[in-house]
Scaffold this motif. Structure first.
Motif, PDB file in Angstrom:
ATOM      1  N   SER A 285      43.341  40.449  25.143  1.00 61.15           N
ATOM      2  CA  SER A 285      41.953  40.797  24.852  1.00 61.15           C
ATOM      3  C   SER A 285      41.355  41.548  26.040  1.00 61.15           C
ATOM      4  CB  SER A 285      41.136  39.536  24.573  1.00 61.15           C
ATOM      5  OG  SER A 285      40.955  38.779  25.757  1.00 61.15           O
ATOM      6  N   MET A 286      40.459  42.479  25.765  1.00 60.97           N
ATOM      7  CA  MET A 286      39.828  43.254  26.827  1.00 60.97           C
ATOM      8  C   MET A 286      38.970  42.363  27.720  1.00 60.97           C
ATOM      9  SD  MET A 286      41.124  46.160  26.622  1.00 60.97           S
ATOM     10  CE  MET A 286      40.171  46.705  28.033  1.00 60.97           C
ATOM     11  N   GLU A 287      38.419  41.290  27.140  1.00 60.53           N
ATOM     12  CA  GLU A 287      37.607  40.369  27.943  1.00 60.53           C
ATOM     13  C   GLU A 287      38.447  39.753  29.060  1.00 60.53           C
ATOM     14  OE1 GLU A 287      36.409  36.852  25.885  1.00 60.53           O
ATOM     15  OE2 GLU A 287      34.745  36.450  27.253  1.00 60.53           O
ATOM     16  N   THR A 288      39.662  39.298  28.715  1.00 60.55           N
ATOM     17  CA  THR A 288      40.546  38.690  29.713  1.00 60.55           C
ATOM     18  C   THR A 288      41.020  39.732  30.718  1.00 60.55           C
ATOM     19  OG1 THR A 288      41.307  37.069  28.087  1.00 60.55           O
ATOM     20  CG2 THR A 288      42.653  37.363  30.047  1.00 60.55           C
ATOM     21  N   ILE A 289      41.419  40.884  30.229  1.00 59.35           N
ATOM     22  CA  ILE A 289      41.909  41.947  31.116  1.00 59.35           C
ATOM     23  C   ILE A 289      40.835  42.362  32.104  1.00 59.35           C
ATOM     24  CG2 ILE A 289      42.740  44.329  31.204  1.00 59.35           C
ATOM     25  CD1 ILE A 289      43.944  43.852  28.399  1.00 59.35           C
ATOM     26  N   ASP A 290      39.623  42.590  31.618  1.00 56.88           N
ATOM     27  CA  ASP A 290      38.533  43.018  32.497  1.00 56.88           C
ATOM     28  C   ASP A 290      38.195  41.943  33.533  1.00 56.88           C
ATOM     29  OD1 ASP A 290      38.358  45.423  31.206  1.00 56.88           O
ATOM     30  OD2 ASP A 290      36.690  44.836  29.888  1.00 56.88           O
ATOM     31  N   ALA A 291      38.231  40.681  33.119  1.00 61.38           N
ATOM     32  CA  ALA A 291      37.905  39.598  34.049  1.00 61.38           C
ATOM     33  C   ALA A 291      38.908  39.563  35.199  1.00 61.38           C
ATOM     34  CB  ALA A 291      37.893  38.257  33.310  1.00 61.38           C
ATOM     35  N   VAL A 292      40.198  39.673  34.881  1.00 62.07           N
ATOM     36  CA  VAL A 292      41.225  39.636  35.923  1.00 62.07           C
ATOM     37  C   VAL A 292      41.134  40.866  36.814  1.00 62.07           C
ATOM     38  CG1 VAL A 292      43.713  39.646  36.355  1.00 62.07           C
ATOM     39  CG2 VAL A 292      42.758  38.185  34.563  1.00 62.07           C
ATOM     40  N   ARG A 293      40.859  42.006  36.238  1.00 65.87           N
ATOM     41  CA  ARG A 293      40.743  43.231  37.045  1.00 65.87           C
ATOM     42  C   ARG A 293      39.544  43.153  37.989  1.00 65.87           C
ATOM     43  NH1 ARG A 293      41.580  48.287  32.999  1.00 65.87           N
ATOM     44  NH2 ARG A 293      41.665  49.442  34.964  1.00 65.87           N
ATOM     45  N   LYS A 294      38.446  42.578  37.536  1.00 65.15           N
ATOM     46  CA  LYS A 294      37.284  42.402  38.417  1.00 65.15           C
ATOM     47  C   LYS A 294      37.599  41.421  39.550  1.00 65.15           C
ATOM     48  CE  LYS A 294      33.743  43.424  34.934  1.00 65.15           C
ATOM     49  NZ  LYS A 294      32.657  42.847  34.095  1.00 65.15           N
ATOM     50  N   LEU A 295      38.329  40.353  39.217  1.00 63.54           N
ATOM     51  CA  LEU A 295      38.681  39.353  40.223  1.00 63.54           C
ATOM     52  C   LEU A 295      39.559  39.949  41.311  1.00 63.54           C
ATOM     53  CD1 LEU A 295      38.749  36.347  41.132  1.00 63.54           C
ATOM     54  CD2 LEU A 295      40.749  36.073  39.664  1.00 63.54           C
ATOM     55  N   THR A 296      40.435  40.887  40.949  1.00 62.62           N
ATOM     56  CA  THR A 296      41.408  41.431  41.902  1.00 62.62           C
ATOM     57  C   THR A 296      41.009  42.803  42.443  1.00 62.62           C
ATOM     58  OG1 THR A 296      42.680  42.374  40.055  1.00 62.62           O
ATOM     59  CG2 THR A 296      43.295  40.179  40.808  1.00 62.62           C
ATOM     60  N   SER A 297      39.772  43.210  42.209  1.00 65.42           N
ATOM     61  CA  SER A 297      39.370  44.569  42.590  1.00 65.42           C
ATOM     62  C   SER A 297      38.945  44.698  44.046  1.00 65.42           C
ATOM     63  CB  SER A 297      38.213  45.041  41.700  1.00 65.42           C
ATOM     64  OG  SER A 297      37.075  44.188  41.866  1.00 65.42           O
ATOM     65  N   SER A 298      38.709  43.596  44.728  1.00 64.68           N
ATOM     66  CA  SER A 298      38.215  43.662  46.099  1.00 64.68           C
ATOM     67  C   SER A 298      39.278  44.217  47.042  1.00 64.68           C
ATOM     68  CB  SER A 298      37.778  42.275  46.578  1.00 64.68           C
ATOM     69  OG  SER A 298      37.409  42.316  47.942  1.00 64.68           O
ATOM     70  N   GLU A 299      38.832  44.979  48.040  1.00 66.97           N
ATOM     71  CA  GLU A 299      39.732  45.514  49.061  1.00 66.97           C
ATOM     72  C   GLU A 299      39.894  44.558  50.234  1.00 66.97           C
ATOM     73  OE1 GLU A 299      38.291  49.302  50.231  1.00 66.97           O
ATOM     74  OE2 GLU A 299      38.641  50.256  48.277  1.00 66.97           O
ATOM     75  N   GLU A 300      39.229  43.386  50.178  1.00 66.19           N
ATOM     76  CA  GLU A 300      39.304  42.426  51.278  1.00 66.19           C
ATOM     77  C   GLU A 300      40.603  41.634  51.271  1.00 66.19           C
ATOM     78  OE1 GLU A 300      35.560  40.340  52.455  1.00 66.19           O
ATOM     79  OE2 GLU A 300      34.922  40.966  50.462  1.00 66.19           O
ATOM     80  N   TYR A 301      41.352  41.685  50.192  1.00 62.75           N
ATOM     81  CA  TYR A 301      42.585  40.916  50.120  1.00 62.75           C
ATOM     82  C   TYR A 301      43.567  41.616  49.179  1.00 62.75           C
ATOM     83  CZ  TYR A 301      39.632  39.304  46.252  1.00 62.75           C
ATOM     84  OH  TYR A 301      38.768  39.255  45.185  1.00 62.75           O
ATOM     85  N   ALA A 302      44.855  41.331  49.386  1.00 57.72           N
ATOM     86  CA  ALA A 302      45.897  41.813  48.476  1.00 57.72           C
ATOM     87  C   ALA A 302      46.063  40.786  47.363  1.00 57.72           C
ATOM     88  CB  ALA A 302      47.206  41.982  49.230  1.00 57.72           C
ATOM     89  N   SER A 303      46.251  41.249  46.158  1.00 55.80           N
ATOM     90  CA  SER A 303      46.392  40.334  45.028  1.00 55.80           C
ATOM     91  C   SER A 303      47.333  40.942  44.001  1.00 55.80           C
ATOM     92  CB  SER A 303      45.030  40.059  44.382  1.00 55.80           C
ATOM     93  OG  SER A 303      44.456  41.256  43.887  1.00 55.80           O
ATOM     94  N   VAL A 304      47.863  40.088  43.146  1.00 52.60           N
ATOM     95  CA  VAL A 304      48.756  40.551  42.094  1.00 52.60           C
ATOM     96  C   VAL A 304      48.573  39.654  40.883  1.00 52.60           C
ATOM     97  CG1 VAL A 304      50.675  39.155  42.950  1.00 52.60           C
ATOM     98  CG2 VAL A 304      51.143  41.125  41.498  1.00 52.60           C
ATOM     99  N   SER A 305      48.638  40.261  39.716  1.00 53.27           N
ATOM    100  CA  SER A 305      48.516  39.538  38.457  1.00 53.27           C
ATOM    101  C   SER A 305      49.496  40.137  37.466  1.00 53.27           C
ATOM    102  CB  SER A 305      47.089  39.642  37.910  1.00 53.27           C
ATOM    103  OG  SER A 305      46.819  40.979  37.509  1.00 53.27           O
ATOM    104  N   LEU A 306      49.573  39.539  36.300  1.00 57.40           N
ATOM    105  CA  LEU A 306      50.433  40.084  35.255  1.00 57.40           C
ATOM    106  C   LEU A 306      50.050  41.524  34.943  1.00 57.40           C
ATOM    107  CD1 LEU A 306      52.565  39.669  32.966  1.00 57.40           C
ATOM    108  CD2 LEU A 306      50.636  38.981  31.505  1.00 57.40           C
ATOM    109  N   TYR A 307      48.741  41.813  34.946  1.00 62.52           N
ATOM    110  CA  TYR A 307      48.288  43.152  34.572  1.00 62.52           C
ATOM    111  C   TYR A 307      48.638  44.186  35.632  1.00 62.52           C
ATOM    112  CZ  TYR A 307      45.681  40.300  31.275  1.00 62.52           C
ATOM    113  OH  TYR A 307      45.339  39.398  30.306  1.00 62.52           O
ATOM    114  N   SER A 308      48.566  43.821  36.910  1.00 65.93           N
ATOM    115  CA  SER A 308      48.945  44.779  37.948  1.00 65.93           C
ATOM    116  C   SER A 308      50.448  45.037  37.918  1.00 65.93           C
ATOM    117  CB  SER A 308      48.516  44.270  39.331  1.00 65.93           C
ATOM    118  OG  SER A 308      49.179  43.063  39.666  1.00 65.93           O
ATOM    119  N   LEU A 309      51.229  43.991  37.612  1.00 65.15           N
ATOM    120  CA  LEU A 309      52.674  44.177  37.465  1.00 65.15           C
ATOM    121  C   LEU A 309      52.989  45.156  36.331  1.00 65.15           C
ATOM    122  CD1 LEU A 309      54.031  40.509  37.757  1.00 65.15           C
ATOM    123  CD2 LEU A 309      54.347  42.344  39.406  1.00 65.15           C
ATOM    124  N   ILE A 310      52.344  44.941  35.186  1.00 63.91           N
ATOM    125  CA  ILE A 310      52.620  45.782  34.014  1.00 63.91           C
ATOM    126  C   ILE A 310      52.160  47.216  34.257  1.00 63.91           C
ATOM    127  CG2 ILE A 310      52.082  46.120  31.580  1.00 63.91           C
ATOM    128  CD1 ILE A 310      54.007  43.817  32.247  1.00 63.91           C
TER     129      ILE A 310
END
Length: 642
Positions: A367-392
């Motif tokens: 769902s776009m709601e889930t995708i957008d939420a994870v992308r917002k959570l990992t969008s900061s430049e203060e830390y490195a992060s990885v999720s299923l969506y960044s892998l894909i």
């Protein structure tokens, strides 16, 4: 819980295969849910060409590096171990370390499970080393003060018995120990041994005057018995005030320490007189003499003492304003400890050695709601992060898949299944499904340079803001709990100190029958607390649940000294003594300095511990001992003369 391990190995096929086999061996250990490695152990028989082809489907910019090349002397392969929490961390970390010591010497490890697991060894050292040493040192100092080895041994019975019984009951009920609970025996011995010393000293003085044992004990209890009750109640109240701080570990320590202190007070009243009933008087040449500092303190005049106190307060204010609370688990270890060096090495090599996890609970991962939420959570430049969506997204770019994968749920679903064919282990590491409820759980991994309170708060706040309806984001590491404690510790500690001071003022005023004497008694304690907080601010010691305990210790130690002096002064003044302040100092000063000497040397030995937090406690204990003794010996006489 995630454990990060760097294994010395290059990128050759043989090295990759060796580390992958090691990952398979670790996977078989109890307590490990899964191990993420460059090559799954099930594929360890692939040829070098096949290994290269396999790894080509793990793009280097996914945020999960399989190799670490930033060290100029060696290359490392990266293993991520996810623990299931089914076993005590000490056992799990011990078995992991044993395998790595044999198969991959020179490895480095980081992560909260490692920090917590290694803590148990330090706890054991504390329990085996510190209490016995403190007891022996106090026995030696008490022997010099009292002049009798038997009397010194007897005076330690209430504190040691109270500490042993309390700790035994706690471990029996709880079934385990923590850093906080391991310090309970030391605190009980520290805060209750002075009362028994005062009782024993008075008995020995009366015996020296020719009194019988029953008469000497009766006079001693009439003189200082009520003080034992007062100091026990005020010290217990100081610890109970810590209940206002929302921390289960601190709550356990507060209740247990308060109970142990009251138990030691009861033993001082009931058991100690029985033991002293067989005590023989000393010969005149054996009697302890007053320490020179006691005689010097009697020569201090009122005005210079008051000026000194004001200067101390002025010095304390800037330091108090610099006090901060940004404590992290890493700071529990000294910079030279093996644990700290390992964590620092991982951080240097990886560019971030603190893996943290957020779990995303959702009904539909596409769902776009889930995708957008994870992308917002990992969008900061203060830390490195990885999720299923960044892998894909990275995989789609490498594979040349056309279209916006993260904007097209159907394309995203197809790409996930394609990626699963190449990297099933990686997909399973970031996506789990509950068969009964149908809920999906996405794992988002953060690699932080340091565990910074404000950064963690930012992540936790973002999770709360993005959670809505069936979409829930859970910060999943204990570091987030430490973050919450850091944010509330200073205001809650101020409330606890004010509550404790109010309680002890009421208790001392009731027993002394004088609000004025009660307020005078509390002045050295208040100044000692100010000085202690100032030292923390100037030295950069972060406030935490560990250091917050020192406020209760300070109130117990400092107020105990003040109560004994003020009460002795009041008694002498009522009997018409011409110089009650000086006489009281002669009676009370030596036991105070004897107690300080033994405890000071004992707590200095904490500097040998690999735990930085214990080094900080040693520093703060010395500050408490020095300030409380000086202020009790010179400020109280000056205040009582006015």
């Amino acid at each position: 819980m995630q454990l990060l391990v760097l294994v010395p190995a290059g990128k050759e096929a043989g090295e990759i295969r060796r580390v992958s086999l090691l990952a398979g061996e670790l996977q078989e250990l109890s307590g490990i849910r899964e191990v993420f490695s460059p090559l799954p152990s099930s594929l360890s028989d692939l040829s070098e060409t096949e290994i290269r082809a396999y790894l080509s489907h793990t793009p280097p910019d996914t945020g999960i590096p399989l190799f670490a090349d930033k060290c100029e002397y060696a290359s490392y392969q990266v293993l991520r171990l996810f623990l299931d929490g089914s076993r005590p961390l000490k056992q799990t970390i011990g078995e992991i370390t044993a395998v790595l010591d044999e198969k991959a010497p020179g490895f480095y490890m980081s992560g909260e499970p490692y920090l917590e697991g290694e803590m148990y060894t330090s706890i054991l050292n504390i329990l085996l080393f510190l209490p016995p040493v403190v007891i022996l040192l106090l026995l030696g100092v008490f022997r010099l003060r009292i002049g009798s080895a038997r009397a010194a041994l007897v005076s330690m019975v209430p504190a040691v018995t109270g500490a042993t019984l309390t700790f035994g009951i706690l471990t029996w009920v709880r079934g385990s120990i923590s850093v906080m609970s391991s310090l309970i025996p030391v605190f009980i011995i520290t805060l209750t041994s002075a009362d028994a010393l005062h009782v024993t000293s008075h008995v020995m003085n009366e015996l020296g005057k020719g009194k019988s044992n029953p008469e000497a004990i009766s006079r001693a209890l009439r003189t200082v018995g009520i003080l034992v009750i007062m100091t026990s109640l005020t010290t217990a109240a100081a610890f109970l005030s810590l209940l206002i701080i929302d921390s289960p570990a601190l709550r356990e320590l507060a209740l247990t320490a308060a109970g142990g202190i009251l138990l030691a007070g009861i033993i001082t009243w009931v058991i100690l007189p029985i033991l002293l009933s067989h005590q023989k008087p000393l010969q005149s040449k054996q009697r302890g003499k007053d320490f020179r500092p006691v005689r010097l303190s009697g020569k201090m005049k009122g005005t210079p003492v008051l000026i000194f106190s004001l200067l101390l307060l002025a010095f304390s204010v800037p330091g108090i304003l610099r006090l901060s609370a940004d404590f992290s688990p890493v700071e529990m270890y000294g910079e030279r400890s093996a644990v700290r060096q390992s964590v620092d090495a991982v951080s240097d090599i990886m560019g971030g050695g603190f893996p943290l996890t957020v779990l995303v609970e959702t009904d539909d991962i596409f769902s776009m709601e889930t995708i957008d939420a994870v992308r917002k959570l990992t969008s900061s430049e203060e830390y490195a992060s990885v999720s299923l969506y960044s892998l894909i997204a990275s995989f789609a770019e490498e594979a040349g898949i056309e279209g916006e994968v993260l904007s097209d749920p159907a394309l995203l679903s197809m790409t996930v299944e394609t990626f699963r064919e190449f990297q099933p282990q990686m997909i399973d590491s970031f996506l789990r499904e509950d068969g009964e409820s149908g809920k999906k759980y996405l794992r988002v991994i953060f690699n932080l340079d340091s565990i910074d309170t404000e950064l963690l708060y930012s992540i936790a706040t973002t999770c709360e803001e993005l959670s809505e309806g069936e979409l829930i984001l859970h910060p999943a590491d204990s570091a987030f709990g430490i973050m919450e404690t850091n944010r509330m510790i200073i205001p809650r500690q101020i409330q606890a100190v004010l509550l404790a001071l109010a309680a002890v003022i009421i208790i001392t005023a009731f027993f002394l029958r004088s609000l004025k004497l009660s307020l005078i008694s509390i002045v050295p304690t208040a100044l000692t607390l100010a000085g202690q907080c100032a030292v923390m601010g100037y030295a950069g010691i972060e406030d935490s649940i560990m250091t917050s305990v020192m406020s209760s210790v300070t109130i117990g130690v400092s107020l105990g000294y003040a109560i004994h002096y003020v009460s002795c002064y009041r008694t002498l003044r009522r009997t018409g003594e011409a110089e009650p302040a000086r006489k009281a100092m002669g009676s009370i000063g030596a036991p105070i300095l004897a107690h300080i000497t033994g405890l000071g040397v004992g707590f200095t030995l904490l500097l040998l511990s690999p735990l930085q937090i214990l080094t900080n406690l040693s520093i703060l204990m010395w500050v408490t001992m020095i300030l409380s003794s000086i202020l009790s010996l010179i400020l109280l006489p000056a205040l009582l003369k006015h």
